[in-house]
Design an enzyme around this catalytic site. Structure first.
Site, PDB file in Angstrom:
ATOM      1  CB  SER A  14      50.648  -7.919  37.307  1.00  0.00           C
ATOM      2  OG  SER A  14      50.611  -8.245  35.953  1.00  0.00           O
ATOM      3  CD  GLU A  19      55.134  -9.503  27.916  1.00  0.00           C
ATOM      4  OE1 GLU A  19      55.391 -10.049  28.979  1.00  0.00           O
ATOM      5  OE2 GLU A  19      54.191  -8.714  27.780  1.00  0.00           O
ATOM      6  CD  GLN A  23      56.599  -7.347  33.097  1.00  0.00           C
ATOM      7  OE1 GLN A  23      56.428  -8.562  33.165  1.00  0.00           O
ATOM      8  NE2 GLN A  23      56.176  -6.622  32.079  1.00  0.00           N
ATOM      9  CG  ASN A  47      46.005 -17.527  24.903  1.00  0.00           C
ATOM     10  OD1 ASN A  47      46.966 -16.764  25.021  1.00  0.00           O
ATOM     11  ND2 ASN A  47      46.137 -18.803  24.606  1.00  0.00           N
TER      12      ASN A  47
END
Lengths: 381, 383
Positions: free
Chosen positions: B129, B244, B126, B369
């Site tokens: 980022s 995801e 992937q 989070n």
């Protein structure tokens, strides 16, 4: 596997919510009601009887409706949403539940019929000075003389003990074990007082007071008491869910409306994140309490005992978290009796300590932790 | 309301349990259960075993190997797989690029990639980022400029998990620098053997090599490798990131690790504070599992249950808390992470601290989070 209400359950919820919104939709009404004895509205109690709510759990032959745990949970949840002071949990779920489980056909018909009709309030006199949520009675003892029974000792706190016409009293039996007795409220010495959540409790002193055994005389009913306490824990959990839901809703509404430094509080991430954590606590508690409510239907007392402790622990953690944060995020206004959110926290605190706090349940669960490899909620079918 | 599984779902559960515990190599399952690192070959072998039985990509469209299961059945499949110590199908393939290609790619591209993606014949990485674009993904800077039929890609990606094994990488690249930052992004598929592409390992606090930097220096990519429409990358990324989050709470795995912790701890598990800590974690895991069931049981109309945002947040916290418990149970033996076969210490204790340190990532990836709290505050509470 289904966590949703059916149409009839939805209709019940709407009806109960309608009744209770009329009674306590305005928090000031709740406040005024709890200021005067008996701390709840006799009118609302009568309306609940007329709607069939007070006889919901009992068999039709006993003057009840014969509904299941999900229906009782719906009523408790709605009572929690408006922090209604009516003693549903104490009179119907606990005292009524014990009469239904242990009483003779005659006792069931008489006591439950009048309870369901709103004519007789029952109180469950079980807690004793020094006791901590055990199913056994120790400080009150029962004696028998030629078929007549008498009780001696002190029960306290007995929720609505001064108002109730009839008490269901637990007592140590002459041959050991704990029995249950029906005692006329007028026959004992009762000292009533208000409690911090707006409710009422009493010290009940029995002094060779005449009592009628519930069901077969002299029988050890510890297991029945334990089961009804577990059931009560789960229903108290449902009531706490209703209170937490509204405490969170009030807090988020406040964060959006209250301005400080020229902007709404909701622009401060430190505050919104704490509200998000309150939501997480509430959702997790909701899952466990709904599951535990469904476990009641299995009729397995061992599974029920475990589920009640798990729900009790989760609700204890969530109730403290949501209640404490609700006040903190409101700031000073959350401390005032005039504003609702503090009362929600009081009620959550009461519900937790009524039937067992988080530490109590955690200690019990820790003691059994070696008995299983992992927990499988889907295996409890 | 109904607690029990239907007879059909019960039977399904038994079938899954039987398959996972008998058909997947015992050696691979032991590696997972004992907390050792899987090799690339083991991950590929496991996924191919699943794919051979039609169990690698059940959530894909049926045309491409999906099974048309209910959400509850998918949940059961996932939980039973974790419970049995079967490595879950490589997320980059099964949960990320596969569903994206099935949804957005041309027929030709689907035929070219999907079967090989399901069977892990291609190992996907992937490339989202970047050093300055983590949670704020739209700030990415890697560019793709058209040159004839090709794209020429320049820039840098980071946190590319298991990029050292990657055959292909799906990337988000800036294809229009002059519009609002979300509007100028496209998705490109890039063969990782293309000249100008370099993978460099990043060493992490657990001592392992799991993530990488990927550098693009005038990498030429055929024009046909564009996924979907030009400049529609942001839409595709949101679709992918939505997938995801589904199943991101590893309840089955965390339960298995906690059950193992109890058995490894022996007498230590009976010490009051340890027993209470275990009981507390078990109760929180129960709450999480039941919440996951509420979410799957109530999302049949396709709309996700609002509580689904709780799962990532709490699931990763509990995963971390159980790994922390393992370190504490190991005690001083947990220091000996590099011990070899000659060690006098129990073998499981070697792995506890690297696992604990490695799992600090769980509350950072997949939308940190804090991002999850933001989602709850904004979209659920309306703050």
């Amino acid at each position: 596997m289904d966590f949703t209400y059916d149409d009839e359950q939805d209709a019940l919820r709407d009806a109960v919510r309608g009744l209770l919104t009329k009674a306590y939709g305005d928090f000031e009404q709740r406040r005024q009601t709890s200021k005067q004895d008996p701390g709840f509205s006799e009118k609302t109690w009568t309306q609940m009887a007329e709607m069939g709510l007070l006889g919901l759990p009992f068999a039709e032959d006993d003057g009840g409706v014969g509904a299941g745990p999900v229906e009782i949970a719906i009523v408790c949840h709605e009572l929690g949403r408006v922090v209604a002071p009516e003693p549903y949990l104490h009179a119907v779920v606990l005292a009524g539940g014990l009469v239904a489980a242990c009483g003779s056909a005659e006792q069931r018909g008489e006591l439950l019929g009048s309870l369901a009709a709103g004519e007789r309030l029952l109180a469950f006199a079980h807690d004793e000075p020094g006791s901590r949520w055990a199913p056994e009675a120790t400080a009150v003892s029962a004696t028998e003389d030629g078929g007549s029974w008498a009780l001696t000792g002190t029960k306290e706190p007995v929720v609505q003990g001064a108002r109730a016409e009839t008490l269901v009293v637990s007592a140590r039996l002459p041959d050991g074990g704990t029995g249950l007795f029906v005692v006329d409220g007028e026959a004992c010495e009762r000292t009533g007082y208000p409690t911090y959540d707006g409710g009422r409790a009493a010290k009940v002193v029995l002094d060779a007071t005449a009592a009628t055994p519930l069901g077969e005389p002299g029988r050890d009913l510890t297991a029945s008491i334990a089961t009804i306490l577990d059931l009560g824990r789960i229903m108290a959990g449902n009531q706490a869910l209703g209170a937490m839901e509204v405490a969170l809703a009030q807090t988020t509404a406040y964060l959006k409306s209250r301005k400080q430094f020229g902007v709404p509080l909701s622009t401060f991430q430190a505050l919104t994140f704490r509200a998000a954590d309150m939501y997480v606590s509430l959702e997790l508690a909701t899952s466990v309490v709904q599951w535990a409510t469904m476990v009641i239907e299995t009729g397995d007392p061992v599974a029920l005992h475990d589920a009640a402790a798990r729900a009790g622990l989760q609700v204890s953690r969530a109730g403290r978290h949501v209640g404490q944060e609700a006040i903190q995020l409101h700031g000073g206004i959350g401390m005032t009796a005039e504003y609702a959110v503090g009362t929600y926290t009081s009620v959550l605190t009461m519900l937790e300590h009524l039937l067992g706090d988080g530490t109590h349940h955690l200690a019990a669960l820790a003691g059994r932790v070696g008995e299983h490899e992992d927990l499988d909620p889907l295996a409890m079918t | 309301m109904q607690l029990a599984l239907s007879a059909e779902d019960q039977k399904f559960r038994e079938e899954m349990r039987t398959f996972f515990t008998t058909e997947v190599s015992e050696d691979i399952r032991r590696t997972v259960i004992e907390g050792r690192e899987l090799t690339k070959e083991q991950i590929v072998e496991s996924q191919q075993t699943l794919n051979g039985a039609g169990l690698a990509v059940p959530h894909w469209p049926t045309e491409w190997g999906g099974r048309d299961w209910s959400d509850l059945q998918r949940h059961i499949w996932n939980e039973e797989m974790q419970r049995a110590g079967v490595p879950t199908p490589l997320a980059f393939n099964a949960s990320m690029i596969g569903p994206v290609l099935a949804q957005f790619a041309s027929q030709e591209m689907k035929e070219r990639f999907l079967p090989r993606t399901a069977n892990l014949d291609i190992w996907w990485s992937q490339g989202f980022s970047e050093p300055d674009a983590g949670s704020d993904l739209a700030s990415l800077r890697t560019t793709a400029v058209r040159d004839g039929d090709d794209w020429v890609v320049n820039g840098q990606k980071t946190w590319t998990t298991l990029g050292q094994y990657g055959d292909w990488i799906f990337t988000l690249v800036r294809t229009d620098p002059d519009v609002k930052k979300q509007a100028g992004i496209s998705m490109l598929l890039i063969d990782m053997t293309t000249p100008g592409l370099t993978v460099r390992p990043i060493e992490l606090i657990d001592g392992g090599h799991e993530v990488n930097e990927v550098w693009f220096d005038d990498v030429r990519v055929p024009g046909e490798n564009l996924v979907g429409e030009l400049n529609s990358g942001w839409t595709i990324a949101k679709f992918l990131l939505g997938n995801e989050r589904v199943g991101v709470a590893p309840v089955g795995t965390t339960k298995r690790v906690l059950a193992r912790a109890k058995s490894l701890a022996g007498d230590r598990a009976a010490e009051p504070l340890t027993a209470a800590r275990i009981a507390d974690l078990e109760n929180d895991l129960l709450a999480l599992e039941l919440t996951a069931l509420r979410v799957v049981a109530n999302s049949t109309d396709g709309e996700p249950h609002p509580a689904s945002s709780v799962l990532k947040l709490r699931g990763t916290e509990l995963q971390q808390a159980v790994s922390e418990l393992m370190v504490d149970l190991a005690g001083p033996a947990s220091i000996a992470s590099g011990a070899d076969g000659s060690s006098a210490l129990e073998e499981w204790t070697h792995h506890t601290t690297p696992t604990y340190l490695n799992l600090r990532k769980a509350s950072i990836y997949g939308g940190s989070n804090e991002i999850q709290r933001q989602i709850i505050a904004r979209t659920i509470l309306g703050l």
